[in-house]
Design an enzyme around this catalytic site. Structure first.
Site, PDB file in Angstrom:
ATOM      1  N   ASP A   1      50.954 -35.258 -55.467  1.00  0.00           N
ATOM      2  CA  ASP A   1      51.167 -33.816 -55.625  1.00  0.00           C
ATOM      3  C   ASP A   1      51.599 -33.178 -54.305  1.00  0.00           C
ATOM      4  O   ASP A   1      52.445 -32.278 -54.286  1.00  0.00           O
ATOM      5  CB  ASP A   1      49.889 -33.139 -56.123  1.00  0.00           C
ATOM      6  CG  ASP A   1      49.500 -33.584 -57.527  1.00  0.00           C
ATOM      7  OD1 ASP A   1      50.404 -33.963 -58.287  1.00  0.00           O
ATOM      8  OD2 ASP A   1      48.299 -33.551 -57.841  1.00  0.00           O
TER       9      ASP A   1
ATOM     10  N   ASP B   1      42.942 -37.553 -59.422  1.00  0.00           N
ATOM     11  CA  ASP B   1      42.965 -36.442 -58.458  1.00  0.00           C
ATOM     12  C   ASP B   1      41.657 -36.459 -57.678  1.00  0.00           C
ATOM     13  O   ASP B   1      40.594 -36.768 -58.233  1.00  0.00           O
ATOM     14  CB  ASP B   1      43.119 -35.097 -59.177  1.00  0.00           C
ATOM     15  CG  ASP B   1      44.518 -34.890 -59.730  1.00  0.00           C
ATOM     16  OD1 ASP B   1      45.467 -35.495 -59.191  1.00  0.00           O
ATOM     17  OD2 ASP B   1      44.663 -34.133 -60.709  1.00  0.00           O
TER      18      ASP B   1
END
Length: 200
Positions: free
Chosen positions: A157, A143
């Site tokens: 995402d 991330d």
């Protein structure tokens, strides 16, 4: 007596052929969108891994956007850390279900785009869980997109969330995979005319 120069079967062939071609195009677009989402996700993660250290932060459009490299063992937006293998199984099941049971039923473009984005996003994070450290099936997701007062996330995402919003809107408006409205009475091809008698 029917004096038509073309038999009924031939008359029906063209619409069926056009419908089949449209379905093939929708499936192709769904698969291509999923592939684009997967490639974009993995490329951006690769760039982050090769240019940043874990925990490093880089301002992009301060204070609205910055890159902040972390490794997430949980679900989307760093939720549920410590249950990596469970999310691996869930994501694999979702991907298989969408690809095998839903994509072939698509008859309208909104569903093609929504399911394509969902497949690509799920495949992106699933790839991390399967092939990244520390082990197969327990890999940590990369991330790096950080917004103020919000969780850190990645391109996969983004595709998942946008696709789920689209799917929720489609379901809320009653639009089914074949384009029909949920609850609407569908024509029965076995009925002949309006008298309710079945065709012999």
């Amino acid at each position: 007596m029917d004096y038509s120069s073309e038999p009924p079967a031939s008359q029906d062939a063209a619409p069926h052929a056009r419908g089949g071609e449209l379905r093939r195009r929708m499936v192709l677009v769904t698969v291509l969108l999923a592939a684009v989402a997967l490639v974009l996700d993995q490329l951006t993660k690769r760039v982050v891994e090769t240019t940043m250290e874990v925990g490093q932060s880089i301002d992009v459009f301060a204070p609205l956007l910055r890159w902040y490299y972390i490794k997430n063992s949980g679900a989307a937006f760093s939720m549920g850390e410590g249950f990596t293998w469970i999310f691996t199984i869930i994501q694999a099941a979702v991907l298989i279900y969408v690809a095998v049971f839903l994509v072939r039923k698509i008859r309208v473009w909104p569903w093609a785009l929504a399911l394509g984005g969902l497949m690509g996003g799920v495949a992106g994070n699933l790839t991390d869980r399967l092939f990244r450290e520390p082990s197969f099936g327990n890999g940590h997701v990369v991330d790096f997109i950080a917004l103020p007062n919000f969780a850190i996330f990645n391109v996969a995402d983004m595709f998942i969330v946008c696709s789920m919003i689209g799917i929720c809107l489609l379901l809320f408006t009653g639009r089914e995979l074949d384009g029909s409205k949920s609850g609407a009475v569908k024509p029965n091809p076995k009925l002949n005319g309006n008298d309710g008698q079945e065709t012999p």
